[in-house]
Design a protein around this motif. Structure first.
Motif, PDB file in Angstrom:
ATOM      1  N   MET A 159       0.829  -1.173   0.000  1.00 25.07           N
ATOM      2  CA  MET A 159       0.000   0.000   0.000  1.00 25.07           C
ATOM      3  C   MET A 159       0.885   1.253   0.000  1.00 25.07           C
ATOM      4  SD  MET A 159      -3.471  -0.875   1.612  1.00 25.07           S
ATOM      5  CE  MET A 159      -4.029  -2.504   1.944  1.00 25.07           C
ATOM      6  N   PHE A 160       0.303   2.370  -0.321  1.00 24.45           N
ATOM      7  CA  PHE A 160       1.065   3.598  -0.518  1.00 24.45           C
ATOM      8  C   PHE A 160       1.753   4.050   0.775  1.00 24.45           C
ATOM      9  CE2 PHE A 160       2.112   7.915  -1.583  1.00 24.45           C
ATOM     10  CZ  PHE A 160       2.425   7.838  -2.931  1.00 24.45           C
ATOM     11  N   LYS A 161       3.003   4.518   0.622  1.00 27.03           N
ATOM     12  CA  LYS A 161       3.815   4.968   1.753  1.00 27.03           C
ATOM     13  C   LYS A 161       4.421   6.327   1.451  1.00 27.03           C
ATOM     14  CE  LYS A 161       5.275   0.291   2.821  1.00 27.03           C
ATOM     15  NZ  LYS A 161       6.390  -0.616   3.034  1.00 27.03           N
ATOM     16  N   ASN A 162       4.758   7.054   2.502  1.00 26.28           N
ATOM     17  CA  ASN A 162       5.452   8.325   2.363  1.00 26.28           C
ATOM     18  C   ASN A 162       6.317   8.528   3.605  1.00 26.28           C
ATOM     19  OD1 ASN A 162       5.889  10.813   0.841  1.00 26.28           O
ATOM     20  ND2 ASN A 162       4.914  11.825   2.562  1.00 26.28           N
ATOM     21  N   GLU A 163       7.324   9.365   3.460  1.00 27.32           N
ATOM     22  CA  GLU A 163       8.234   9.659   4.574  1.00 27.32           C
ATOM     23  C   GLU A 163       8.529  11.152   4.561  1.00 27.32           C
ATOM     24  OE1 GLU A 163      12.855   8.623   5.222  1.00 27.32           O
ATOM     25  OE2 GLU A 163      11.542   6.867   5.041  1.00 27.32           O
ATOM     26  N   ARG A 164       8.576  11.735   5.740  1.00 24.39           N
ATOM     27  CA  ARG A 164       8.973  13.141   5.833  1.00 24.39           C
ATOM     28  C   ARG A 164       9.809  13.355   7.080  1.00 24.39           C
ATOM     29  NH1 ARG A 164       5.716  17.402   8.271  1.00 24.39           N
ATOM     30  NH2 ARG A 164       4.444  16.525   9.926  1.00 24.39           N
ATOM     31  N   GLN A 165      10.615  14.395   7.046  1.00 24.18           N
ATOM     32  CA  GLN A 165      11.473  14.738   8.174  1.00 24.18           C
ATOM     33  C   GLN A 165      11.022  16.056   8.759  1.00 24.18           C
ATOM     34  OE1 GLN A 165      15.504  14.812   6.809  1.00 24.18           O
ATOM     35  NE2 GLN A 165      15.506  12.664   6.258  1.00 24.18           N
ATOM     36  N   LEU A 166      11.204  16.208  10.062  1.00 19.95           N
ATOM     37  CA  LEU A 166      10.960  17.491  10.681  1.00 19.95           C
ATOM     38  C   LEU A 166      11.864  17.649  11.889  1.00 19.95           C
ATOM     39  CD1 LEU A 166       8.797  17.542  13.428  1.00 19.95           C
ATOM     40  CD2 LEU A 166       7.446  16.476  11.673  1.00 19.95           C
ATOM     41  N   GLN A 167      12.042  18.886  12.276  1.00 25.38           N
ATOM     42  CA  GLN A 167      12.844  19.194  13.457  1.00 25.38           C
ATOM     43  C   GLN A 167      11.889  19.679  14.541  1.00 25.38           C
ATOM     44  OE1 GLN A 167      16.301  21.529  12.747  1.00 25.38           O
ATOM     45  NE2 GLN A 167      16.721  21.876  14.905  1.00 25.38           N
ATOM     46  N   ILE A 168      12.071  19.164  15.746  1.00 21.75           N
ATOM     47  CA  ILE A 168      11.219  19.534  16.869  1.00 21.75           C
ATOM     48  C   ILE A 168      11.485  21.003  17.232  1.00 21.75           C
ATOM     49  CG2 ILE A 168      10.591  19.035  19.265  1.00 21.75           C
ATOM     50  CD1 ILE A 168       9.896  16.770  17.206  1.00 21.75           C
TER      51      ILE A 168
ATOM     52  N   VAL B 149      12.041  11.466  11.825  1.00 20.18           N
ATOM     53  CA  VAL B 149      11.502  10.986  10.553  1.00 20.18           C
ATOM     54  C   VAL B 149      10.143  10.366  10.853  1.00 20.18           C
ATOM     55  CG1 VAL B 149      11.798   9.312   8.687  1.00 20.18           C
ATOM     56  CG2 VAL B 149      13.778  10.558   9.575  1.00 20.18           C
ATOM     57  N   ILE B 150       9.153  10.739  10.062  1.00 22.37           N
ATOM     58  CA  ILE B 150       7.833  10.142  10.191  1.00 22.37           C
ATOM     59  C   ILE B 150       7.556   9.335   8.932  1.00 22.37           C
ATOM     60  CG2 ILE B 150       5.353  10.525  10.456  1.00 22.37           C
ATOM     61  CD1 ILE B 150       6.055  13.151  11.899  1.00 22.37           C
ATOM     62  N   LYS B 151       7.341   8.042   9.118  1.00 21.23           N
ATOM     63  CA  LYS B 151       6.980   7.145   8.020  1.00 21.23           C
ATOM     64  C   LYS B 151       5.487   6.872   8.137  1.00 21.23           C
ATOM     65  CE  LYS B 151      11.499   5.005   7.795  1.00 21.23           C
ATOM     66  NZ  LYS B 151      12.272   3.755   7.773  1.00 21.23           N
ATOM     67  N   SER B 152       4.774   7.127   7.055  1.00 21.24           N
ATOM     68  CA  SER B 152       3.323   6.969   7.032  1.00 21.24           C
ATOM     69  C   SER B 152       2.949   6.006   5.921  1.00 21.24           C
ATOM     70  CB  SER B 152       2.642   8.317   6.784  1.00 21.24           C
ATOM     71  OG  SER B 152       3.053   9.268   7.746  1.00 21.24           O
TER      72      SER B 152
ATOM     73  N   MET C 128      -4.085   4.567  -3.410  1.00 23.30           N
ATOM     74  CA  MET C 128      -3.885   4.118  -2.032  1.00 23.30           C
ATOM     75  C   MET C 128      -3.364   2.676  -1.988  1.00 23.30           C
ATOM     76  SD  MET C 128      -7.398   5.501  -0.341  1.00 23.30           S
ATOM     77  CE  MET C 128      -7.192   6.413   1.167  1.00 23.30           C
ATOM     78  N   LEU C 129      -3.884   1.862  -2.889  1.00 24.52           N
ATOM     79  CA  LEU C 129      -3.523   0.438  -2.911  1.00 24.52           C
ATOM     80  C   LEU C 129      -2.194   0.180  -3.619  1.00 24.52           C
ATOM     81  CD1 LEU C 129      -7.057  -0.988  -3.677  1.00 24.52           C
ATOM     82  CD2 LEU C 129      -5.795  -1.204  -1.521  1.00 24.52           C
ATOM     83  N   SER C 130      -1.650   1.192  -4.307  1.00 26.84           N
ATOM     84  CA  SER C 130      -0.381   1.031  -5.022  1.00 26.84           C
ATOM     85  C   SER C 130       0.794   1.048  -4.040  1.00 26.84           C
ATOM     86  CB  SER C 130      -0.207   2.127  -6.076  1.00 26.84           C
ATOM     87  OG  SER C 130       0.078   3.364  -5.438  1.00 26.84           O
ATOM     88  N   HIS C 131       1.925   0.680  -4.534  1.00 25.38           N
ATOM     89  CA  HIS C 131       3.145   0.646  -3.708  1.00 25.38           C
ATOM     90  C   HIS C 131       3.999   1.873  -4.013  1.00 25.38           C
ATOM     91  CE1 HIS C 131       2.264  -3.276  -2.089  1.00 25.38           C
ATOM     92  NE2 HIS C 131       1.898  -3.644  -3.304  1.00 25.38           N
ATOM     93  N   GLY C 132       3.490   3.062  -3.677  1.00 25.68           N
ATOM     94  CA  GLY C 132       4.145   4.332  -3.984  1.00 25.68           C
ATOM     95  C   GLY C 132       5.472   4.551  -3.354  1.00 25.68           C
TER      96      GLY C 132
ATOM     97  N   GLY D 147      -1.726  14.548   5.424  1.00 25.23           N
ATOM     98  CA  GLY D 147      -1.799  15.479   4.294  1.00 25.23           C
ATOM     99  C   GLY D 147      -0.643  15.278   3.332  1.00 25.23           C
ATOM    100  N   ALA D 148       0.560  15.088   3.866  1.00 23.33           N
ATOM    101  CA  ALA D 148       1.745  14.861   3.026  1.00 23.33           C
ATOM    102  C   ALA D 148       1.634  13.548   2.255  1.00 23.33           C
ATOM    103  CB  ALA D 148       3.008  14.870   3.888  1.00 23.33           C
ATOM    104  N   LEU D 149       1.037  12.541   2.869  1.00 18.48           N
ATOM    105  CA  LEU D 149       0.830  11.252   2.203  1.00 18.48           C
ATOM    106  C   LEU D 149      -0.074  11.431   0.981  1.00 18.48           C
ATOM    107  CD1 LEU D 149       1.232   8.092   2.462  1.00 18.48           C
ATOM    108  CD2 LEU D 149      -0.882   8.109   3.790  1.00 18.48           C
ATOM    109  N   PHE D 150      -1.164  12.169   1.151  1.00 20.34           N
ATOM    110  CA  PHE D 150      -2.065  12.412   0.020  1.00 20.34           C
ATOM    111  C   PHE D 150      -1.409  13.282  -1.040  1.00 20.34           C
ATOM    112  CE2 PHE D 150      -5.216  10.363   2.471  1.00 20.34           C
ATOM    113  CZ  PHE D 150      -6.153   9.919   1.547  1.00 20.34           C
ATOM    114  N   GLU D 151      -0.629  14.264  -0.625  1.00 19.30           N
ATOM    115  CA  GLU D 151       0.086  15.081  -1.607  1.00 19.30           C
ATOM    116  C   GLU D 151       1.059  14.228  -2.413  1.00 19.30           C
ATOM    117  OE1 GLU D 151       1.711  18.801  -0.288  1.00 19.30           O
ATOM    118  OE2 GLU D 151      -0.134  19.282   0.796  1.00 19.30           O
TER     119      GLU D 151
END
Length: 138
Positions: free
Chosen positions: A1-10, A77-80, A134-138, A35-39
């Motif tokens: 299923m679709f995945k995304n990763e983003r980084q942020l600083q606290i 790092v947040i993996k969604s 959503m079902l793809s392996h993004g 939101g980033a996952l959908f983008e």
């Protein structure tokens, strides 16, 4: 299923007087990560609202487990990823890693929504093209 990763600083404002992330801030991080996952799938909330005339994907359930605190200045790092796709609802798992270690895990259940003719918020089937992504392996 679709995945995304983003980084942020606290940021300073994310932390409580003990210098650790105040737990409600994690939910804001995860909401932004949804939101980033959908983008990343090619569907901004603006597109969903303006082009599809839908409300978006309100939360109907969320749960988190906290394993390790994060502090001001930490880079995380947040993996969604989409975990399930139903007719009108879907699940997401977010994993926040700090220094390579799982610090927080959150699961969400969201529903695709629109306003009906009376203006009442109502679940609606997820559009076919979005479901396929959503079902793809993004």
């Amino acid at each position: 299923m679709f995945k995304n990763e983003r980084q942020l600083q606290i940021e300073w404002g994310d932390c409580d007087p003990a210098d650790i992330v105040f737990y409600p801030r994690y939910f804001a991080f995860f909401d932004a990560s949804t939101g980033a996952l959908f983008e990343a799938m090619g569907y901004t909330l603006r597109h969903i609202r303006d082009e599809l005339k839908d409300v978006g994907f309100p939360m109907v359930d969320t749960r988190s487990q906290f394993f390790k605190p994060s502090k001001f200045g930490d880079k995380v790092v947040i993996k969604s990823e989409i975990t399930e796709v139903g007719r009108a609802s879907f699940g997401i798992r977010h994993q926040l890693f700090n220094d390579g270690n799982l610090a927080v895990e959150c699961t969400e259940k969201r529903v695709w929504a629109c306003h009906n003719a009376e203006g009442v918020l109502k679940a609606k089937p997820i559009p076919d093209d979005i479901r396929a992504k959503m079902l793809s392996h993004g």
